[in-house]
Design a protein around this motif. Sequence first.
Motif, PDB file in Angstrom:
ATOM      1  N   HIS A 180       0.836  -1.209   0.000  1.00  8.05           N
ATOM      2  CA  HIS A 180       0.000   0.000   0.000  1.00  8.05           C
ATOM      3  C   HIS A 180       0.865   1.251   0.000  1.00  8.05           C
ATOM      4  O   HIS A 180       0.594   2.206  -0.736  1.00  8.05           O
ATOM      5  N   LEU A 181       1.892   1.277   0.819  1.00  9.52           N
ATOM      6  CA  LEU A 181       2.783   2.439   0.883  1.00  9.52           C
ATOM      7  C   LEU A 181       3.466   2.701  -0.448  1.00  9.52           C
ATOM      8  O   LEU A 181       3.722   3.847  -0.814  1.00  9.52           O
ATOM      9  N   LEU A 182       3.765   1.629  -1.176  1.00  7.85           N
ATOM     10  CA  LEU A 182       4.449   1.752  -2.465  1.00  7.85           C
ATOM     11  C   LEU A 182       3.483   1.916  -3.634  1.00  7.85           C
ATOM     12  O   LEU A 182       3.918   2.140  -4.769  1.00  7.85           O
ATOM     13  N   GLY A 183       2.177   1.777  -3.381  1.00  8.93           N
ATOM     14  CA  GLY A 183       1.204   1.860  -4.457  1.00  8.93           C
ATOM     15  C   GLY A 183       1.250   0.652  -5.387  1.00  8.93           C
ATOM     16  O   GLY A 183       0.948   0.755  -6.574  1.00  8.93           O
ATOM     17  N   GLU A 184       1.623  -0.488  -4.827  1.00  5.36           N
ATOM     18  CA  GLU A 184       1.761  -1.720  -5.615  1.00  5.36           C
ATOM     19  C   GLU A 184       0.706  -2.745  -5.210  1.00  5.36           C
ATOM     20  O   GLU A 184       0.167  -2.688  -4.105  1.00  5.36           O
ATOM     21  N   ALA A 185       0.467  -3.696  -6.070  1.00  6.17           N
ATOM     22  CA  ALA A 185      -0.389  -4.828  -5.733  1.00  6.17           C
ATOM     23  C   ALA A 185       0.387  -5.746  -4.785  1.00  6.17           C
ATOM     24  O   ALA A 185       1.596  -5.927  -4.938  1.00  6.17           O
ATOM     25  N   HIS A 186      -0.299  -6.316  -3.816  1.00  2.00           N
ATOM     26  CA  HIS A 186       0.399  -7.183  -2.858  1.00  2.00           C
ATOM     27  C   HIS A 186       0.199  -8.662  -3.141  1.00  2.00           C
ATOM     28  O   HIS A 186       0.976  -9.486  -2.674  1.00  2.00           O
ATOM     29  N   GLY A 187      -0.829  -9.032  -3.872  1.00  3.97           N
ATOM     30  CA  GLY A 187      -1.025 -10.419  -4.255  1.00  3.97           C
ATOM     31  C   GLY A 187      -1.637 -11.322  -3.197  1.00  3.97           C
ATOM     32  O   GLY A 187      -1.758 -12.525  -3.418  1.00  3.97           O
ATOM     33  N   TYR A 188      -2.027 -10.777  -2.055  1.00  3.15           N
ATOM     34  CA  TYR A 188      -2.637 -11.592  -1.001  1.00  3.15           C
ATOM     35  C   TYR A 188      -4.156 -11.463  -1.082  1.00  3.15           C
ATOM     36  O   TYR A 188      -4.687 -10.385  -1.332  1.00  3.15           O
ATOM     37  N   ASP A 189      -4.856 -12.574  -0.821  1.00  2.46           N
ATOM     38  CA  ASP A 189      -6.319 -12.523  -0.768  1.00  2.46           C
ATOM     39  C   ASP A 189      -6.829 -12.720   0.657  1.00  2.46           C
ATOM     40  O   ASP A 189      -8.027 -12.792   0.898  1.00  2.46           O
ATOM     41  N   ALA A 190      -5.903 -12.816   1.606  1.00  2.00           N
ATOM     42  CA  ALA A 190      -6.226 -12.973   3.019  1.00  2.00           C
ATOM     43  C   ALA A 190      -5.040 -12.454   3.839  1.00  2.00           C
ATOM     44  O   ALA A 190      -3.981 -12.161   3.276  1.00  2.00           O
ATOM     45  N   THR A 191      -5.226 -12.396   5.142  1.00  2.00           N
ATOM     46  CA  THR A 191      -4.163 -11.875   5.993  1.00  2.00           C
ATOM     47  C   THR A 191      -3.279 -12.975   6.587  1.00  2.00           C
ATOM     48  O   THR A 191      -2.539 -12.741   7.543  1.00  2.00           O
ATOM     49  N   ASN A 192      -3.342 -14.133   5.998  1.00  2.00           N
ATOM     50  CA  ASN A 192      -2.401 -15.211   6.294  1.00  2.00           C
ATOM     51  C   ASN A 192      -2.337 -16.078   5.049  1.00  2.00           C
ATOM     52  O   ASN A 192      -3.169 -15.935   4.149  1.00  2.00           O
ATOM     53  N   THR A 193      -1.365 -16.945   4.984  1.00  4.10           N
ATOM     54  CA  THR A 193      -1.232 -17.822   3.832  1.00  4.10           C
ATOM     55  C   THR A 193      -1.782 -19.202   4.184  1.00  4.10           C
ATOM     56  O   THR A 193      -1.857 -19.567   5.359  1.00  4.10           O
ATOM     57  N   LYS A 194      -2.168 -19.939   3.156  1.00  2.00           N
ATOM     58  CA  LYS A 194      -2.668 -21.295   3.392  1.00  2.00           C
ATOM     59  C   LYS A 194      -1.540 -22.193   3.904  1.00  2.00           C
ATOM     60  O   LYS A 194      -1.705 -22.935   4.854  1.00  2.00           O
ATOM     61  N   ALA A 195      -0.398 -22.099   3.257  1.00  2.00           N
ATOM     62  CA  ALA A 195       0.757 -22.901   3.665  1.00  2.00           C
ATOM     63  C   ALA A 195       1.480 -22.199   4.815  1.00  2.00           C
ATOM     64  O   ALA A 195       1.509 -20.974   4.892  1.00  2.00           O
ATOM     65  N   THR A 196       2.056 -22.999   5.682  1.00  3.28           N
ATOM     66  CA  THR A 196       2.813 -22.459   6.809  1.00  3.28           C
ATOM     67  C   THR A 196       4.304 -22.589   6.515  1.00  3.28           C
ATOM     68  O   THR A 196       4.781 -23.697   6.257  1.00  3.28           O
ATOM     69  N   PRO A 197       5.035 -21.467   6.530  1.00  2.00           N
ATOM     70  CA  PRO A 197       6.481 -21.563   6.292  1.00  2.00           C
ATOM     71  C   PRO A 197       7.185 -22.209   7.482  1.00  2.00           C
ATOM     72  O   PRO A 197       6.615 -22.300   8.577  1.00  2.00           O
ATOM     73  N   THR A 198       8.401 -22.631   7.258  1.00  2.00           N
ATOM     74  CA  THR A 198       9.212 -23.093   8.387  1.00  2.00           C
ATOM     75  C   THR A 198       9.601 -21.878   9.215  1.00  2.00           C
ATOM     76  O   THR A 198       9.532 -20.729   8.742  1.00  2.00           O
ATOM     77  N   LEU A 199      10.031 -22.132  10.417  1.00  2.00           N
ATOM     78  CA  LEU A 199      10.463 -21.037  11.289  1.00  2.00           C
ATOM     79  C   LEU A 199      11.609 -20.260  10.646  1.00  2.00           C
ATOM     80  O   LEU A 199      11.602 -19.025  10.641  1.00  2.00           O
ATOM     81  N   GLU A 200      12.564 -20.948  10.067  1.00  2.00           N
ATOM     82  CA  GLU A 200      13.720 -20.274   9.467  1.00  2.00           C
ATOM     83  C   GLU A 200      13.339 -19.512   8.201  1.00  2.00           C
ATOM     84  O   GLU A 200      13.863 -18.422   7.949  1.00  2.00           O
ATOM     85  N   GLU A 201      12.452 -20.062   7.386  1.00  2.00           N
ATOM     86  CA  GLU A 201      11.986 -19.326   6.204  1.00  2.00           C
ATOM     87  C   GLU A 201      11.289 -18.033   6.620  1.00  2.00           C
ATOM     88  O   GLU A 201      11.539 -16.971   6.046  1.00  2.00           O
TER      89      GLU A 201
END
Length: 164
Positions: free
Chosen positions: A53-74
């Motif tokens: 939003h600050l950059l005026g760009e599309a963010h590509g998210y359709d929700a405020t979390n992702t379906k897949a869970t990243p690893t802790l290190e990722e």
Amino acid sequence: MSVTMLQSLFGQKAWANSELFDVLATVTAEADLHMAIRTLNHIYVVDRIFRAHLLGEAHGYDATNTKATPTLEELRAAVKETDAWFQGYVATLDDAALAQPVQFRFTDGDAGTMSREEILMHVITHGGYHRGNVGQILKNISVAPPRDLLTKYLHVAEPQRRAV
């Protein structure tokens, strides 16, 4: 709010995130760790949405979390990069830029307008709120969460403040 204060707050955010990831790396309770990662991933996704939003760009998210869970290190690496971006971004602003309105769409499609300053404060307060949620997860499994305090951060970042 001054740019200097925002710089301190984003410095504290990055420091607090790093401290929390250090503690989470010691957690062996898989279900609790998963819940903590999901919560931290939510913070990350919201940070990225508002960065766009600050950059005026599309963010590509359709929700405020992702379906897949990243690893802790990722997630740690992604959060570190995003925290560094916010710290660099805040350093480029002045009072006029902070006051500028930004129009955007929330992930549910509703329109929104906030000043840059309001967006930045949302990122700060939202992250602090949910780091507190993760702290409670840690307390529930008898792991002491890091002290996520501005006072502690300021004295760690600038030890000369302890000399009176």
